[in-house]
Every structure is written in structure tokens, then in C-alpha cells.
Design an enzyme around this catalytic site. Structure first.
Site, mmCIF file in Angstrom:
data_model
loop_
_atom_site.group_PDB
_atom_site.id
_atom_site.type_symbol
_atom_site.label_atom_id
_atom_site.label_comp_id
_atom_site.label_asym_id
_atom_site.label_seq_id
_atom_site.Cartn_x
_atom_site.Cartn_y
_atom_site.Cartn_z
ATOM 1 N N HIS A 107 2.044 -5.273 -4.786
ATOM 2 C CA HIS A 107 0.809 -4.751 -5.380
ATOM 3 C C HIS A 107 0.646 -3.297 -4.940
ATOM 4 C CE1 HIS A 107 -0.406 -5.728 -1.269
ATOM 5 N NE2 HIS A 107 -1.326 -4.784 -1.426
ATOM 6 N N HIS A 166 1.146 3.578 -4.020
ATOM 7 C CA HIS A 166 2.469 3.089 -3.639
ATOM 8 C C HIS A 166 2.475 1.563 -3.696
ATOM 9 C CE1 HIS A 166 0.271 2.519 0.104
ATOM 10 N NE2 HIS A 166 1.214 1.647 0.444
#
EC number: 3.1.4.58
Length: 180
Positions: free
Chosen positions: A48, A130
Site C-alpha cells: 500500500h 512510496h
């Protein structure tokens, strides 16, 4: 004030949560990164991109947290991961975008403002989108492998609870919040 009973805390964060196909495409990056950096690959089902990390909150505040998130009026966008990077301070190899769609920092800013209005505390740090791929990685200066672009169609964000067990962290999505 009485102390909270056991289990009255929830460790939570807001995130972009890819679908299975997007998550699997990103997991392909882990093998070549493991060859260079070693470490431990994140489970595919946990991949995620965190938007805002709150940490421990009282479970009694979860409804207020949901209400704060429902105030967000963010737009859908595409987020493409194109490069692998390494953070030495926490030994993480991660996927990063080379271009950040303007809707993404606006979403984070709106979310932070709503959380402040509702008196929530959260980690204050510069937002760097990220997706963590490896933990306990060790990298020197060898070139990180080139990666095939992976795009996520971001049509929602989610509230996630992180629960620890013997196998590590398990993430449970508590609620989905659509973007327009």
C-alpha cells in the site's frame, strides 16, 4: 480519568490501497530487489502507500476519524511507480513515482486539515509517496534494478488498522472513502 481497558487502542493509518492486480504487479519488483539488498519481502496483500499515519488512537474515536475522512473532497488520479529506492535510516527498499500527480498532495493536505479540525494527532513529516517492498534490507551503492512501470488507479483511500500477531503485522481495512 480511568485508564483505557485492554484492547481499547487501535493502531491506524490512511492509505492508498491497490487492487489485487496492481498489488501483484508491484510485488514482482521484490525478487530483483531481494537479490541486491536482501531483507524481508512484504507480503503481497499488505502492499500500500500510506497517506497519513496516526498510530495509536482510542477505539472510541474511530467514528470521529471516519467522519473526518468523509469530509475529504479529493479527485481520482493515477499513481505510477517507476523506480526502486532505498532508505538507509530504516533499511527499507521501496517503489517510488518519478512524477507525483497534483491530486495526491492535495488529498494528503485535505486529510491532514480535517484531522486537525477533529483534534487528531498524527506523524508530521514531509509526504513522500512510496510503497514499501522490503524491510531489513541492506544496500551499499550497487545499482538498484530497473523496474517495469506499475500504475495504480486511485479511486478511493482507506482507513486501515494494523494488528500485530506472531507472523507480523496484519492490516485490516476498516472503511473505504471514494474519490470523485
Amino acid at each position: 480519568m480511568n485508564p483505557s481497558p485492554a484492547g481499547a487502542q487501535a493502531r491506524v493509518f490512511f492509505a492508498l490501497w491497490p487492487n489485487d492486480e496492481e498489488r501483484t504487479a508491484l510485488a514482482v519488483w521484490q525478487v530483483p530487489l531481494l537479490n541486491v539488498c536482501g531483507g524481508r519481502a512484504m507480503r503481497t496483500d499488505t502492499l500500500h502507500s500510506t497517506l497519513v499515519f496516526l498510530g495509536e488512537i482510542e477505539r472510541t474515536r474511530l467514528e470521529a476519524l471516519r467522519l473526518a475522512a468523509h469530509e475529504i473532497d479529493g479527485a481520482c488520479f493515477e499513481l505510477s511507480f517507476e523506480v526502486a529506492r532505498y532508505w538507509g535510516h530504516n533499511h527499507i527498499a521501496y517503489a517510488a513515482p518519478t512524477h507525483i500527480p497534483p491530486e495526491l498532495p492535495r488529498l494528503v493536505q485535505q486529510l491532514e486539515q480535517s484531522l486537525r479540525r477533529h483534534h487528531f494527532r498524527f506523524e508530521l513529516r514531509e509526504f513522500k509517496p512510496h510503497a514499501t517492498l522490503l524491510r531489513h534490507a541492506v544496500w551499499t551503492d550497487a545499482p538498484l534494478p530497473e523496474m517495469t512501470r506499475v500504475s495504480w488507479q486511485c479511486k478511493e483511500f482507506v482507513l486501515v488498522e494494523s494488528q500485530q500477531n506472531a507472523q507480523g503485522a496484519h492490516y485490516q481495512v476498516l472503511e473505504h472513502f471514494p474519490l470523485r
